[in-house]
Design a protein around this motif. Sequence first.
Motif, PDB file in Angstrom:
ATOM      1  N   LYS A  58      27.220  35.360  35.859  1.00 64.40           N
ATOM      2  CA  LYS A  58      26.882  35.264  37.286  1.00 64.40           C
ATOM      3  C   LYS A  58      26.317  33.894  37.656  1.00 64.40           C
ATOM      4  CE  LYS A  58      26.096  40.209  37.688  1.00 64.40           C
ATOM      5  NZ  LYS A  58      25.161  41.269  38.037  1.00 64.40           N
ATOM      6  N   ASN A  59      26.636  32.886  36.873  1.00 63.18           N
ATOM      7  CA  ASN A  59      26.274  31.509  37.197  1.00 63.18           C
ATOM      8  C   ASN A  59      27.454  30.927  37.988  1.00 63.18           C
ATOM      9  OD1 ASN A  59      25.731  28.781  37.342  1.00 63.18           O
ATOM     10  ND2 ASN A  59      25.419  28.505  35.149  1.00 63.18           N
ATOM     11  N   PHE A  60      27.571  31.363  39.232  1.00 60.74           N
ATOM     12  CA  PHE A  60      28.739  31.013  40.039  1.00 60.74           C
ATOM     13  C   PHE A  60      28.768  29.535  40.423  1.00 60.74           C
ATOM     14  CE2 PHE A  60      27.933  35.571  41.016  1.00 60.74           C
ATOM     15  CZ  PHE A  60      28.972  36.067  40.256  1.00 60.74           C
ATOM     16  N   LYS A  61      27.606  28.940  40.608  1.00 61.03           N
ATOM     17  CA  LYS A  61      27.566  27.511  40.939  1.00 61.03           C
ATOM     18  C   LYS A  61      28.071  26.682  39.761  1.00 61.03           C
ATOM     19  CE  LYS A  61      24.625  24.011  42.971  1.00 61.03           C
ATOM     20  NZ  LYS A  61      24.038  22.977  42.141  1.00 61.03           N
ATOM     21  N   GLY A  62      27.589  26.982  38.559  1.00 61.28           N
ATOM     22  CA  GLY A  62      28.044  26.268  37.375  1.00 61.28           C
ATOM     23  C   GLY A  62      29.525  26.489  37.113  1.00 61.28           C
ATOM     24  N   ALA A  63      29.971  27.733  37.269  1.00 58.28           N
ATOM     25  CA  ALA A  63      31.385  28.053  37.051  1.00 58.28           C
ATOM     26  C   ALA A  63      32.259  27.328  38.064  1.00 58.28           C
ATOM     27  CB  ALA A  63      31.602  29.565  37.151  1.00 58.28           C
ATOM     28  N   LEU A  64      31.824  27.311  39.312  1.00 61.68           N
ATOM     29  CA  LEU A  64      32.585  26.636  40.364  1.00 61.68           C
ATOM     30  C   LEU A  64      32.770  25.155  40.032  1.00 61.68           C
ATOM     31  CD1 LEU A  64      33.905  26.822  43.191  1.00 61.68           C
ATOM     32  CD2 LEU A  64      31.661  26.288  44.139  1.00 61.68           C
ATOM     33  N   GLU A  65      31.724  24.512  39.568  1.00 62.36           N
ATOM     34  CA  GLU A  65      31.811  23.093  39.194  1.00 62.36           C
ATOM     35  C   GLU A  65      32.827  22.880  38.071  1.00 62.36           C
ATOM     36  OE1 GLU A  65      27.799  21.870  38.316  1.00 62.36           O
ATOM     37  OE2 GLU A  65      27.145  22.163  40.397  1.00 62.36           O
ATOM     38  N   LYS A  81      42.288  28.721  39.883  1.00 66.08           N
ATOM     39  CA  LYS A  81      42.126  28.805  41.341  1.00 66.08           C
ATOM     40  C   LYS A  81      41.506  30.140  41.745  1.00 66.08           C
ATOM     41  CE  LYS A  81      45.996  25.915  42.851  1.00 66.08           C
ATOM     42  NZ  LYS A  81      47.271  25.928  43.592  1.00 66.08           N
ATOM     43  N   ARG A  82      41.985  31.208  41.125  1.00 63.04           N
ATOM     44  CA  ARG A  82      41.477  32.546  41.453  1.00 63.04           C
ATOM     45  C   ARG A  82      39.985  32.652  41.156  1.00 63.04           C
ATOM     46  NH1 ARG A  82      40.568  36.299  38.128  1.00 63.04           N
ATOM     47  NH2 ARG A  82      40.171  38.384  38.837  1.00 63.04           N
ATOM     48  N   LEU A  83      39.580  32.189  39.973  1.00 59.97           N
ATOM     49  CA  LEU A  83      38.164  32.253  39.617  1.00 59.97           C
ATOM     50  C   LEU A  83      37.327  31.325  40.493  1.00 59.97           C
ATOM     51  CD1 LEU A  83      38.467  32.544  35.748  1.00 59.97           C
ATOM     52  CD2 LEU A  83      37.588  34.279  37.320  1.00 59.97           C
ATOM     53  N   ARG A  84      37.858  30.150  40.817  1.00 59.80           N
ATOM     54  CA  ARG A  84      37.146  29.240  41.729  1.00 59.80           C
ATOM     55  C   ARG A  84      36.902  29.919  43.069  1.00 59.80           C
ATOM     56  NH1 ARG A  84      40.641  24.973  44.496  1.00 59.80           N
ATOM     57  NH2 ARG A  84      41.373  26.975  45.299  1.00 59.80           N
ATOM     58  N   ASP A  85      37.942  30.576  43.580  1.00 58.22           N
ATOM     59  CA  ASP A  85      37.820  31.254  44.876  1.00 58.22           C
ATOM     60  C   ASP A  85      36.816  32.407  44.822  1.00 58.22           C
ATOM     61  OD1 ASP A  85      39.698  29.439  45.765  1.00 58.22           O
ATOM     62  OD2 ASP A  85      41.355  30.889  45.822  1.00 58.22           O
ATOM     63  N   LEU A  86      36.807  33.139  43.718  1.00 60.54           N
ATOM     64  CA  LEU A  86      35.823  34.215  43.569  1.00 60.54           C
ATOM     65  C   LEU A  86      34.400  33.666  43.513  1.00 60.54           C
ATOM     66  CD1 LEU A  86      37.582  36.642  41.052  1.00 60.54           C
ATOM     67  CD2 LEU A  86      36.949  37.134  43.426  1.00 60.54           C
ATOM     68  N   GLY A  88      33.339  30.962  44.988  1.00 59.66           N
ATOM     69  CA  GLY A  88      33.009  30.622  46.374  1.00 59.66           C
ATOM     70  C   GLY A  88      32.629  31.848  47.173  1.00 59.66           C
ATOM     71  N   LYS A  89      33.380  32.920  46.976  1.00 58.80           N
ATOM     72  CA  LYS A  89      33.094  34.179  47.688  1.00 58.80           C
ATOM     73  C   LYS A  89      31.710  34.701  47.313  1.00 58.80           C
ATOM     74  CE  LYS A  89      34.445  39.023  47.798  1.00 58.80           C
ATOM     75  NZ  LYS A  89      35.393  40.037  47.314  1.00 58.80           N
ATOM     76  N   TYR A  90      31.408  34.742  46.012  1.00 57.26           N
ATOM     77  CA  TYR A  90      30.137  35.300  45.569  1.00 57.26           C
ATOM     78  C   TYR A  90      28.947  34.410  45.938  1.00 57.26           C
ATOM     79  CZ  TYR A  90      32.930  38.717  42.997  1.00 57.26           C
ATOM     80  OH  TYR A  90      33.809  39.717  42.651  1.00 57.26           O
ATOM     81  N   LEU A  91      29.164  33.113  46.012  1.00 57.72           N
ATOM     82  CA  LEU A  91      28.087  32.230  46.474  1.00 57.72           C
ATOM     83  C   LEU A  91      27.818  32.435  47.964  1.00 57.72           C
ATOM     84  CD1 LEU A  91      28.964  28.990  44.491  1.00 57.72           C
ATOM     85  CD2 LEU A  91      26.884  30.365  44.253  1.00 57.72           C
ATOM     86  N   ALA A  92      28.880  32.647  48.734  1.00 55.68           N
ATOM     87  CA  ALA A  92      28.738  32.843  50.178  1.00 55.68           C
ATOM     88  C   ALA A  92      28.274  34.254  50.533  1.00 55.68           C
ATOM     89  CB  ALA A  92      30.072  32.550  50.875  1.00 55.68           C
TER      90      ALA A  92
END
Length: 109
Positions: A58-65, A81-86, A88-92
């Motif tokens: 659940k480290n979405f910021k680190g994963a997104l980077e 792309k799919r994981l990046r988009d997820l 973004g969704k979970y951060l928002a």
Amino acid sequence: LQEIDRNLFKVRPIDKVIVKGRTKPVEIFEVISRAHPMAKNPDSLQHYLTGKQFFEQKNFKGALEVFEQILLMLPEDKPTKRLRDLCGKYLAQPEAVTEDFDVTKMTEK
């Protein structure tokens, strides 16, 4: 096929899915062949695995980077792309992070 010998094949986890009529998730892997873009850039596979681990923690910021870095090297990589988009969704929408946030539920056969 129950289990792949990871010493013989390079694989990467793509998703966990629950298909209609089942209750337990099954993990889906992609075999990385010699022709696969990640085989040509071995660092990208390790980065992907790191990003996936961050995502599962659940480290979405680190994963997104991490996923953004991979997409600079491999802009057409759909699992990234799919994981990046997820991420973004979970951060928002933190309220969308449920107990099984990392499992895709298939509603149709």
